[in-house]
Design an enzyme around this catalytic site. Structure first.
Site, PDB file in Angstrom:
ATOM      1  N   HIS A   1      26.409  39.372  42.725  1.00  0.00           N
ATOM      2  CA  HIS A   1      25.585  38.222  42.356  1.00  0.00           C
ATOM      3  C   HIS A   1      24.090  38.494  42.538  1.00  0.00           C
ATOM      4  O   HIS A   1      23.265  37.742  42.021  1.00  0.00           O
ATOM      5  CB  HIS A   1      26.012  36.980  43.148  1.00  0.00           C
ATOM      6  CG  HIS A   1      25.649  36.992  44.599  1.00  0.00           C
ATOM      7  ND1 HIS A   1      26.532  37.403  45.586  1.00  0.00           N
ATOM      8  CD2 HIS A   1      24.520  36.633  45.254  1.00  0.00           C
ATOM      9  CE1 HIS A   1      25.950  37.289  46.761  1.00  0.00           C
ATOM     10  NE2 HIS A   1      24.729  36.827  46.590  1.00  0.00           N
TER      11      HIS A   1
ATOM     12  N   ASP B   1      32.735  40.864  44.182  1.00  0.00           N
ATOM     13  CA  ASP B   1      31.318  40.550  44.379  1.00  0.00           C
ATOM     14  C   ASP B   1      30.563  41.754  44.930  1.00  0.00           C
ATOM     15  O   ASP B   1      29.732  41.630  45.825  1.00  0.00           O
ATOM     16  CB  ASP B   1      31.122  39.334  45.285  1.00  0.00           C
ATOM     17  CG  ASP B   1      29.681  38.828  45.257  1.00  0.00           C
ATOM     18  OD1 ASP B   1      29.038  38.965  44.205  1.00  0.00           O
ATOM     19  OD2 ASP B   1      29.201  38.312  46.282  1.00  0.00           O
TER      20      ASP B   1
ATOM     21  N   SER C   1      21.981  38.815  51.233  1.00  0.00           N
ATOM     22  CA  SER C   1      23.122  39.240  50.426  1.00  0.00           C
ATOM     23  C   SER C   1      23.007  40.710  50.054  1.00  0.00           C
ATOM     24  O   SER C   1      21.975  41.160  49.542  1.00  0.00           O
ATOM     25  CB  SER C   1      23.208  38.403  49.155  1.00  0.00           C
ATOM     26  OG  SER C   1      23.516  37.065  49.439  1.00  0.00           O
TER      27      SER C   1
ATOM     28  N   LEU D   1      50.832  42.912  43.157  1.00  0.00           N
ATOM     29  CA  LEU D   1      52.095  43.129  43.856  1.00  0.00           C
ATOM     30  C   LEU D   1      53.277  42.670  43.036  1.00  0.00           C
ATOM     31  O   LEU D   1      54.336  43.295  43.028  1.00  0.00           O
ATOM     32  CB  LEU D   1      52.058  42.412  45.209  1.00  0.00           C
ATOM     33  CG  LEU D   1      53.308  42.501  46.074  1.00  0.00           C
ATOM     34  CD1 LEU D   1      53.638  43.959  46.394  1.00  0.00           C
ATOM     35  CD2 LEU D   1      53.124  41.696  47.362  1.00  0.00           C
TER      36      LEU D   1
END
Length: 470
Positions: free
Chosen positions: A109, A139, A214, A269
């Site tokens: 982001h 992310d 971030s 899975l």
């Protein structure tokens, strides 16, 4: 009173006596982490660690162009006067150098839709950066800068021994004020169901993390990377002592993919898992709630091929405890395609080990829509056969199958009958539609008929109607 004092002195001196006699009742307890017990220890400094690690943490500046939508831009009268104008937006974040050649990891982001990226090192050197890989699901993004000399790096801590209560440092560029170091502890591990990541199993910390942090580093007391800071929980926009970092296992998987394979595989899975609560634990004969119960197996998926069974309780993957489906997805996602993950499974009151191959969800994630021709109510619509790969991409239940409407051309027969994107075609002419072959066969056999009984499911509601062609 004297008796109490004597008892206290015995209790206090017990560890010393145990060492002298060789009797160690607490030998199984970890002894490598201690609380400061003197003023001198309390006054110890993080400065040596900070000096070592901060050169490898960078500031990331991104520039993007967005369309500034005027309130009257869509008005039929004023649209010519008020048009959308492009506007530049600048944002900031942080990043971590993980390879001396100039490879940097940050948050997706931070760099999303960027038209220009600039990286500033701790010593104020600046570089233009290119994107090697971006991944919205985790992310994470991997950047590269061109440099003639090796850059300082942060080593990965892949030991997996981080514990709740361990001291950590968060390093980044909060609010653009410049590189900042904050300290705290690991508040929790394996936090799922938070944030924007589809493969989230976050480290929670109370080290102050704010906007701009971030993509920055979360490091341990050995000066190694344990996570990449990604978000905060806040009602005000500032740090409330609840920050989250992406664990280093996932960070390394994404970086290795960017430098080698080039495509990040979404392991699937193929089992529907349910957390084991107290009532379920009692029914299963467990001593306490733990693990994730296998409720359903998708045919021919990784779980089915490995021999997992409905009713199995997955206790751990690669030695790490598993308590829900998100945790299992994270552990699988930290491995490369073709690897095998070791599952510890409780089956028939005994633990067994099962190797499960890391495989992508079956099917095409972006199939070409089938466009029916001829005289039928679906003429002008695009239809797609659902699969786990397609369903995961568009946010549907991966276990659903059938044929779904992806769109309809304006003024077409399908649009006139009101078909919408997302409509699930359940039945046509009284016959069930299981896949695209069924659907195409029904259209072919009944081409030109006037009345078409159709059953469609829309947002969980079932609609039955008879469509008439004129």
């Amino acid at each position: 009173m004297i008796k109490n004092i004597l008892l206290a002195s015995v209790l206090i001196s017990a560890p010393v006596a145990a060492q002298e006699t060789g009797f160690a009742p607490d030998a199984a307890l970890p002894q490598d982490r201690i609380v400061p017990d003197s003023r001198a220890e309390v006054q110890l400094s993080f400065a040596p660690i900070v000096r070592d690690v901060t050169p490898a943490v960078v500031n990331v500046y991104s520039r993007r162009v967005v369309q500034n939508q005027h309130p009257f831009a869509n008005d039929p009268v004023f649209s010519r006067m008020f048009r959308s104008q492009p506007q530049e937006q600048n944002s900031l974040g942080s990043g971590v150098i993980v390879d001396p050649s100039g490879v940097i990891v940050t948050n997706n982001h931070v760099v999303a839709n960027a038209t220009e990226l600039r990286v500033v090192l701790a010593d104020r050197r600046e570089y233009e950066a290119e994107i090697l890989l971006t991944d919205e699901a985790t992310d994470l993004a991997v950047l590269r800068v061109n440099t003639d000399e090796p850059l300082p790096v942060l080593n990965y801590d892949m030991s997996g021994d981080i514990e709740v209560g361990d001291l950590v440092l968060a390093i980044g560029n909060p609010f653009g004020v410049g590189q900042t170091v904050t300290s705290g502890i690991v508040s929790a591990l394996a936090r799922t169901d938070v944030g924007r990541s589809d493969f989230g199993s976050f480290i929670q910390t109370d080290a102050a993390i704010n906007p701009g942090n971030s993509g920055g580093a979360l490091v341990d007391m050995d000066g190694e990377l344990v996570g990449v800071n990604t978000m905060i929980f806040s009602r005000s926009g500032g740090s409330n002592g609840i920050g989250f970092a992406i664990p280093v296992e996932m960070v390394r998987r994404v970086v290795d993919t960017a430098l080698g394979e080039g495509e990040l595989i979404r392991p699937w899975l193929g089992a529907r898992l349910q957390p084991v609560d107290n009532d379920l634990a009692q029914a299963l004969g467990l001593d306490r709630p733990r693990g994730a119960l296998v409720g359903e197996i998708y045919p021919d998926a990784a779980a089915d091929d490995a021999g997992l069974q409905q009713g199995d309780v997955i206790l751990a993957i690669d030695g790490r405890d598993i308590n829900d489906e998100s945790g299992a997805r994270f552990r699988m996602a930290t491995r490369a395609a073709g690897d095998a993950a070791r599952f510890t499974v409780l089956r028939d009151n005994r633990e067994v080990e099962v190797d499960v191959n890391v495989e992508a969800a079956p099917g095409n994630s972006d199939p070409l829509p089938f466009q029916p021709e001829g005289r039928n109510p679906f003429n002008g619509a695009g239809l797609v056969e659902m699969s786990p790969a397609f369903n995961e991409r568009v946010g549907l239940d991966p276990f659903l199958d059938g044929v779904i409407v992806s769109g309809a051309t304006r003024r077409s027969i399908a649009a006139r009958f009101g078909f919408r994107p997302g409509d699930l075609v359940v039945e046509v002419m009284g016959q069930p539609v299981r896949d695209m072959d069924d659907f195409a066969d029904l259209l072919s056999r009944h081409d030109g008929e006037r009345v078409w009984p159709v059953v469609v499911e829309r947002r969980g509601r079932r609609y039955e109607t008879a469509l008439q062609l004129y």
